[in-house]
Design a protein around this motif. Structure first.
Motif, PDB file in Angstrom:
ATOM      1  N   GLY A  26      31.377  55.855  17.074  1.00 24.18           N
ATOM      2  CA  GLY A  26      32.126  57.090  17.287  1.00 24.18           C
ATOM      3  C   GLY A  26      33.169  56.966  18.372  1.00 24.18           C
ATOM      4  N   SER A  27      34.030  57.970  18.443  1.00 24.64           N
ATOM      5  CA  SER A  27      35.078  58.038  19.461  1.00 24.64           C
ATOM      6  C   SER A  27      35.497  59.491  19.616  1.00 24.64           C
ATOM      7  CB  SER A  27      36.279  57.169  19.069  1.00 24.64           C
ATOM      8  OG  SER A  27      36.844  57.621  17.850  1.00 24.64           O
ATOM      9  N   VAL A  28      36.316  59.752  20.629  1.00 25.78           N
ATOM     10  CA  VAL A  28      36.884  61.086  20.826  1.00 25.78           C
ATOM     11  C   VAL A  28      38.282  61.114  20.205  1.00 25.78           C
ATOM     12  CG1 VAL A  28      37.758  62.728  22.532  1.00 25.78           C
ATOM     13  CG2 VAL A  28      35.574  61.595  22.905  1.00 25.78           C
ATOM     14  N   VAL A  29      38.577  62.167  19.447  1.00 25.50           N
ATOM     15  CA  VAL A  29      39.906  62.334  18.853  1.00 25.50           C
ATOM     16  C   VAL A  29      40.383  63.759  19.088  1.00 25.50           C
ATOM     17  CG1 VAL A  29      39.631  60.553  17.083  1.00 25.50           C
ATOM     18  CG2 VAL A  29      38.903  62.899  16.595  1.00 25.50           C
ATOM     19  N   ASP A  30      41.697  63.939  19.029  1.00 22.11           N
ATOM     20  CA  ASP A  30      42.243  65.283  19.158  1.00 22.11           C
ATOM     21  C   ASP A  30      43.174  65.621  17.992  1.00 22.11           C
ATOM     22  OD1 ASP A  30      44.062  63.320  20.692  1.00 22.11           O
ATOM     23  OD2 ASP A  30      45.344  65.062  20.408  1.00 22.11           O
ATOM     24  N   ALA A  31      43.696  64.619  17.303  1.00 26.24           N
ATOM     25  CA  ALA A  31      44.684  64.859  16.243  1.00 26.24           C
ATOM     26  C   ALA A  31      44.002  65.096  14.905  1.00 26.24           C
ATOM     27  CB  ALA A  31      45.653  63.692  16.162  1.00 26.24           C
ATOM     28  N   ASN A  48      45.115  52.661  16.297  1.00 20.24           N
ATOM     29  CA  ASN A  48      44.853  51.444  15.532  1.00 20.24           C
ATOM     30  C   ASN A  48      43.927  50.466  16.239  1.00 20.24           C
ATOM     31  OD1 ASN A  48      46.330  52.197  13.275  1.00 20.24           O
ATOM     32  ND2 ASN A  48      48.232  51.295  14.045  1.00 20.24           N
ATOM     33  N   GLN A  49      43.716  50.634  17.556  1.00 19.48           N
ATOM     34  CA  GLN A  49      42.801  49.767  18.289  1.00 19.48           C
ATOM     35  C   GLN A  49      41.360  50.269  18.221  1.00 19.48           C
ATOM     36  OE1 GLN A  49      44.128  46.910  19.421  1.00 19.48           O
ATOM     37  NE2 GLN A  49      46.015  47.749  18.550  1.00 19.48           N
ATOM     38  N   VAL A  66      32.788  69.362  16.406  1.00 19.55           N
ATOM     39  CA  VAL A  66      33.764  70.154  17.161  1.00 19.55           C
ATOM     40  C   VAL A  66      33.155  70.535  18.504  1.00 19.55           C
ATOM     41  CG1 VAL A  66      35.284  72.152  17.130  1.00 19.55           C
ATOM     42  CG2 VAL A  66      34.645  71.045  14.977  1.00 19.55           C
ATOM     43  N   LEU A  67      33.861  70.219  19.600  1.00 16.91           N
ATOM     44  CA  LEU A  67      33.328  70.411  20.943  1.00 16.91           C
ATOM     45  C   LEU A  67      33.695  71.770  21.521  1.00 16.91           C
ATOM     46  CD1 LEU A  67      34.125  66.893  22.454  1.00 16.91           C
ATOM     47  CD2 LEU A  67      32.104  67.634  21.165  1.00 16.91           C
ATOM     48  N   SER A  68      32.794  72.284  22.352  1.00 22.63           N
ATOM     49  CA  SER A  68      33.006  73.578  22.999  1.00 22.63           C
ATOM     50  C   SER A  68      33.464  73.391  24.436  1.00 22.63           C
ATOM     51  CB  SER A  68      31.716  74.396  22.981  1.00 22.63           C
ATOM     52  OG  SER A  68      30.724  73.760  23.779  1.00 22.63           O
ATOM     53  N   LYS A  69      33.918  74.473  25.062  1.00 24.80           N
ATOM     54  CA  LYS A  69      34.383  74.403  26.443  1.00 24.80           C
ATOM     55  C   LYS A  69      33.258  74.118  27.434  1.00 24.80           C
ATOM     56  CE  LYS A  69      38.618  77.119  26.222  1.00 24.80           C
ATOM     57  NZ  LYS A  69      39.416  78.220  26.801  1.00 24.80           N
ATOM     58  N   ASP A  70      32.000  74.347  27.025  1.00 25.61           N
ATOM     59  CA  ASP A  70      30.888  74.087  27.945  1.00 25.61           C
ATOM     60  C   ASP A  70      30.203  72.747  27.657  1.00 25.61           C
ATOM     61  OD1 ASP A  70      29.559  74.628  25.588  1.00 25.61           O
ATOM     62  OD2 ASP A  70      28.303  76.234  26.408  1.00 25.61           O
ATOM     63  N   ILE A  71      30.892  71.842  26.959  1.00 27.21           N
ATOM     64  CA  ILE A  71      30.301  70.549  26.627  1.00 27.21           C
ATOM     65  C   ILE A  71      30.053  69.742  27.894  1.00 27.21           C
ATOM     66  CG2 ILE A  71      32.493  69.292  26.380  1.00 27.21           C
ATOM     67  CD1 ILE A  71      29.493  68.957  24.030  1.00 27.21           C
ATOM     68  N   ASP A  72      28.988  68.966  27.903  1.00 26.36           N
ATOM     69  CA  ASP A  72      28.707  68.045  29.014  1.00 26.36           C
ATOM     70  C   ASP A  72      29.857  67.049  29.106  1.00 26.36           C
ATOM     71  OD1 ASP A  72      27.838  66.009  30.692  1.00 26.36           O
ATOM     72  OD2 ASP A  72      25.809  65.961  29.860  1.00 26.36           O
ATOM     73  N   PRO A  73      30.520  66.948  30.264  1.00 28.61           N
ATOM     74  CA  PRO A  73      31.662  66.031  30.387  1.00 28.61           C
ATOM     75  C   PRO A  73      31.307  64.582  30.082  1.00 28.61           C
ATOM     76  CG  PRO A  73      30.998  66.860  32.544  1.00 28.61           C
ATOM     77  CD  PRO A  73      30.296  67.687  31.517  1.00 28.61           C
ATOM     78  N   TYR A  74      30.027  64.208  30.256  1.00 29.15           N
ATOM     79  CA  TYR A  74      29.668  62.816  29.975  1.00 29.15           C
ATOM     80  C   TYR A  74      29.783  62.489  28.487  1.00 29.15           C
ATOM     81  CZ  TYR A  74      27.383  58.358  29.622  1.00 29.15           C
ATOM     82  OH  TYR A  74      27.122  57.039  29.333  1.00 29.15           O
ATOM     83  N   ILE A  75      29.610  63.483  27.629  1.00 24.29           N
ATOM     84  CA  ILE A  75      29.743  63.220  26.193  1.00 24.29           C
ATOM     85  C   ILE A  75      31.150  62.734  25.876  1.00 24.29           C
ATOM     86  CG2 ILE A  75      29.823  64.343  23.923  1.00 24.29           C
ATOM     87  CD1 ILE A  75      27.440  66.016  24.762  1.00 24.29           C
ATOM     88  N   ILE A  76      32.149  63.361  26.469  1.00 29.31           N
ATOM     89  CA  ILE A  76      33.527  62.920  26.253  1.00 29.31           C
ATOM     90  C   ILE A  76      33.749  61.545  26.859  1.00 29.31           C
ATOM     91  CG2 ILE A  76      35.953  63.439  26.713  1.00 29.31           C
ATOM     92  CD1 ILE A  76      35.202  66.389  26.685  1.00 29.31           C
ATOM     93  N   ALA A  77      33.206  61.318  28.063  1.00 32.51           N
ATOM     94  CA  ALA A  77      33.340  60.013  28.696  1.00 32.51           C
ATOM     95  C   ALA A  77      32.671  58.922  27.869  1.00 32.51           C
ATOM     96  CB  ALA A  77      32.741  60.051  30.099  1.00 32.51           C
ATOM     97  N   ASN A  78      31.483  59.215  27.380  1.00 34.38           N
ATOM     98  CA  ASN A  78      30.722  58.244  26.600  1.00 34.38           C
ATOM     99  C   ASN A  78      31.476  57.808  25.351  1.00 34.38           C
ATOM    100  OD1 ASN A  78      28.175  56.843  25.723  1.00 34.38           O
ATOM    101  ND2 ASN A  78      28.264  58.389  24.119  1.00 34.38           N
ATOM    102  N   THR A  83      34.153  51.289  23.998  1.00 40.25           N
ATOM    103  CA  THR A  83      34.381  50.914  22.610  1.00 40.25           C
ATOM    104  C   THR A  83      33.064  50.685  21.889  1.00 40.25           C
ATOM    105  OG1 THR A  83      35.288  49.221  21.116  1.00 40.25           O
ATOM    106  CG2 THR A  83      34.668  48.499  23.336  1.00 40.25           C
ATOM    107  N   SER A  84      32.997  51.120  20.634  1.00 37.44           N
ATOM    108  CA  SER A  84      31.803  50.914  19.827  1.00 37.44           C
ATOM    109  C   SER A  84      31.642  49.462  19.384  1.00 37.44           C
ATOM    110  CB  SER A  84      31.843  51.812  18.581  1.00 37.44           C
ATOM    111  OG  SER A  84      31.666  53.165  18.923  1.00 37.44           O
ATOM    112  N   ARG A  85      32.620  48.625  19.677  1.00 39.77           N
ATOM    113  CA  ARG A  85      32.479  47.205  19.334  1.00 39.77           C
ATOM    114  C   ARG A  85      31.270  46.597  20.036  1.00 39.77           C
ATOM    115  NH1 ARG A  85      37.175  45.326  16.883  1.00 39.77           N
ATOM    116  NH2 ARG A  85      39.000  46.660  17.232  1.00 39.77           N
ATOM    117  N   ASN A  86      31.008  47.022  21.263  1.00 48.90           N
ATOM    118  CA  ASN A  86      29.894  46.423  22.011  1.00 48.90           C
ATOM    119  C   ASN A  86      29.018  47.442  22.724  1.00 48.90           C
ATOM    120  OD1 ASN A  86      31.575  47.144  24.214  1.00 48.90           O
ATOM    121  ND2 ASN A  86      32.545  45.127  24.177  1.00 48.90           N
ATOM    122  N   VAL A  87      29.205  48.730  22.469  1.00 43.71           N
ATOM    123  CA  VAL A  87      28.381  49.768  23.095  1.00 43.71           C
ATOM    124  C   VAL A  87      27.810  50.684  22.010  1.00 43.71           C
ATOM    125  CG1 VAL A  87      28.365  51.760  24.645  1.00 43.71           C
ATOM    126  CG2 VAL A  87      29.729  49.754  25.228  1.00 43.71           C
TER     127      VAL A  87
END
Length: 218
Positions: A26-31, A48-49, A66-78, A83-87
């Motif tokens: 997984g990853s974080v996206v906005d578009a 593309n990376q 879909v994330l809410s305004k009260d989401i744990d900030p670590y979720i976005i950091a995580n 990268t999911s290549r090695n984590v």
């Protein structure tokens, strides 16, 4: 061009999920945006990376939490700072699997999609995908990319660094478990509560007075 103007376009913030064989990535996206009603079609843009993008290309499916305004900030950091290549990003997350796709349990909506077509640009790949299922989550305001840039980014960075430092400290403690720092001059064994690495540089052996450089982990 004043590229800052583009940050004023309204985007949400989402955790994008896909499968790498049997392993969720997984990853974080906005578009992300809806582009058609019949059929229900979303447009998703991925860097593309991104390894998650590669997995979507292989499997043809993805999930959106879909994330809410009260989401744990670590979720976005995580999901955003690694990268999911090695984590294994989902390892310590509270999530569910539906139709072989991962979704955060803490969401205001979740959407599962099947890729219809893609267009690749120099920096990003655009996926057009049909919505196969969508479910409402908790009733909260969505977190926008503007929110993230305006005030949330600093919290995310702080949380990521705190967790990273805690993990590194735990790894060091596990590595050194059962071992002791011993003075190579007089044989004194350090057993203080403060980790030996955290002792001040001017600390000396209480028996013979040599500095920390004369101690070895044994």
């Amino acid at each position: 061009m004043e590229l800052e103007a583009l940050y004023k376009l309204t985007h949400g913030l989402y955790v994008l999920g896909a499968m790498d064989g049997e392993r969720p990535v997984g990853s974080v996206v906005d578009a992300v945006m809806q582009v058609a009603n019949k059929p229900l079609v979303l447009a998703l843009s991925c860097n593309n990376q991104s390894y998650t993008k590669e997995c979507i290309e292989r499997n043809g499916k993805f999930s959106l939490s879909v994330l809410s305004k009260d989401i744990d900030p670590y979720i976005i950091a995580n999901f955003g700072f690694q990268t999911s290549r090695n984590v294994d990003k989902w390892q310590n997350m509270d999530y569910v699997m539906e139709d072989n796709l991962p979704y955060l349990k803490d969401n205001i909506a979740r959407v599962g999609c099947k890729v219809l077509q893609k267009v690749q640009y120099e920096s990003n790949t655009l996926f057009l995908a049909e919505v196969e299922n969508c479910v409402n989550g908790k009733d909260c305001e969505p977190l926008t990319y503007l929110d993230y840039r305006s005030y949330f980014k600093d919290e995310v960075i702080k949380k990521f660094n705190e967790v990273k430092q805690a993990k590194e400290k735990k790894m060091a403690e596990d590595k050194n478990e059962g071992k002791k720092w011993v003075c190579t001059v007089c044989g004194y064994v350090y057993d203080g509560e403060t980790p030996f690495e955290d002792l001040p540089e001017d600390w000396v052996c209480p028996l013979c007075g040599v500095d920390k450089s004369f101690f070895e982990l044994q």
